[in-house]
Design a protein around this motif. Structure first.
Motif, mmCIF file in Angstrom:
data_model
loop_
_atom_site.group_PDB
_atom_site.id
_atom_site.type_symbol
_atom_site.label_atom_id
_atom_site.label_comp_id
_atom_site.label_asym_id
_atom_site.label_seq_id
_atom_site.Cartn_x
_atom_site.Cartn_y
_atom_site.Cartn_z
ATOM 1 N N ILE A 21 -19.075 43.141 -13.706
ATOM 2 C CA ILE A 21 -17.880 42.297 -14.106
ATOM 3 C C ILE A 21 -17.807 40.975 -13.087
ATOM 4 N N ALA A 22 -18.714 41.226 -11.952
ATOM 5 C CA ALA A 22 -18.199 40.070 -10.460
ATOM 6 C C ALA A 22 -19.556 39.027 -10.880
ATOM 7 N N ILE A 23 -20.469 39.833 -11.117
ATOM 8 C CA ILE A 23 -21.815 38.457 -11.369
ATOM 9 C C ILE A 23 -21.598 37.334 -12.384
ATOM 10 N N PHE A 24 -20.390 37.863 -13.079
ATOM 11 C CA PHE A 24 -20.482 37.278 -14.120
ATOM 12 C C PHE A 24 -19.530 35.563 -14.061
ATOM 13 N N PHE A 25 -18.228 36.231 -13.132
ATOM 14 C CA PHE A 25 -17.036 35.564 -12.241
ATOM 15 C C PHE A 25 -17.631 34.786 -11.200
ATOM 16 N N GLU A 36 -26.124 38.077 -4.497
ATOM 17 C CA GLU A 36 -25.613 38.750 -3.131
ATOM 18 C C GLU A 36 -25.460 40.316 -3.803
ATOM 19 N N ILE A 37 -24.714 40.048 -4.977
ATOM 20 C CA ILE A 37 -23.926 40.454 -5.202
ATOM 21 C C ILE A 37 -24.610 42.323 -6.903
ATOM 22 N N GLY A 38 -25.855 40.774 -6.902
ATOM 23 C CA GLY A 38 -26.993 42.108 -7.928
ATOM 24 C C GLY A 38 -27.680 42.930 -6.300
ATOM 25 N N ILE A 97 -30.175 49.318 -11.264
ATOM 26 C CA ILE A 97 -31.224 48.348 -11.568
ATOM 27 C C ILE A 97 -31.164 47.713 -11.955
ATOM 28 N N ILE A 98 -30.749 47.711 -13.713
ATOM 29 C CA ILE A 98 -30.100 46.983 -14.872
ATOM 30 C C ILE A 98 -29.185 45.810 -14.220
ATOM 31 N N SER A 103 -28.688 40.136 -12.530
ATOM 32 C CA SER A 103 -28.139 38.997 -11.795
ATOM 33 C C SER A 103 -29.743 38.013 -11.530
ATOM 34 N N ARG A 104 -30.637 38.955 -11.477
ATOM 35 C CA ARG A 104 -31.729 37.326 -10.770
ATOM 36 C C ARG A 104 -32.370 36.884 -12.421
ATOM 37 N N ILE A 105 -31.652 37.592 -13.242
ATOM 38 C CA ILE A 105 -31.757 36.357 -15.370
ATOM 39 C C ILE A 105 -31.195 35.461 -14.846
ATOM 40 N N VAL A 106 -29.104 35.550 -14.183
ATOM 41 C CA VAL A 106 -28.371 34.928 -14.445
ATOM 42 C C VAL A 106 -29.028 33.380 -13.363
ATOM 43 N N CYS A 107 -29.687 34.300 -12.289
ATOM 44 C CA CYS A 107 -30.178 32.653 -11.181
ATOM 45 C C CYS A 107 -31.355 31.942 -11.699
#
Length: 114
Positions: A21-25, A36-38, A97-98, A103-107
């Motif tokens: 959830i923190a990745i999306f925020f 970093e969160i990933g 890992i998922i 997180s890498r896709i979002v980046c």
């Protein structure tokens, strides 16, 4: 899906879900934190594996202490139980890992176009 959440351990799976959830925020408010969160989620998954293996080895040691003539680990417990425990211990690792892949896709999606 909820069964995997419970089998993976409520504490570690909850922490990993909060990181997801923190990745999306972070993608919305602080894009530099996504990677970093990933990475924290990936590391948390591996840490949960180590904690799970430690608990499994403690349980095997207690069973081994109760028996006198033990020549191998398969004298203590059947392979089905041993590998079933390893399968369950891998659930948070896979989830971490998922989350890292997300997180890498979002980046990649957030990178400015050239």
């Amino acid at each position: 899906m909820f069964r995997l959440f419970l089998e993976g351990g409520v504490w570690f799976m909850s922490i990993l879900t909060i990181l997801l959830i923190a990745i999306f925020f972070a993608a919305w408010k602080a894009p530099r934190w996504v990677k970093e969160i990933g990475s924290i989620a990936r590391s948390g998954g591996f840490f949960s594996l180590l904690v799970g293996l430690r608990q499994m080895f403690d349980a095997l040691q207690k069973v081994g202490d109760q028996r006198e003539a033990v020549t191998s680990v398969f004298d203590l417990v059947s392979p089905n139980v041993l590998f079933g425990g390893l399968k369950v211990a891998m659930i948070p690792v896979i989830y971490g890992i998922i989350i890292y892949i997300v997180s890498r896709i979002v980046c990649i999606v957030q990178k400015p176009k050239l």
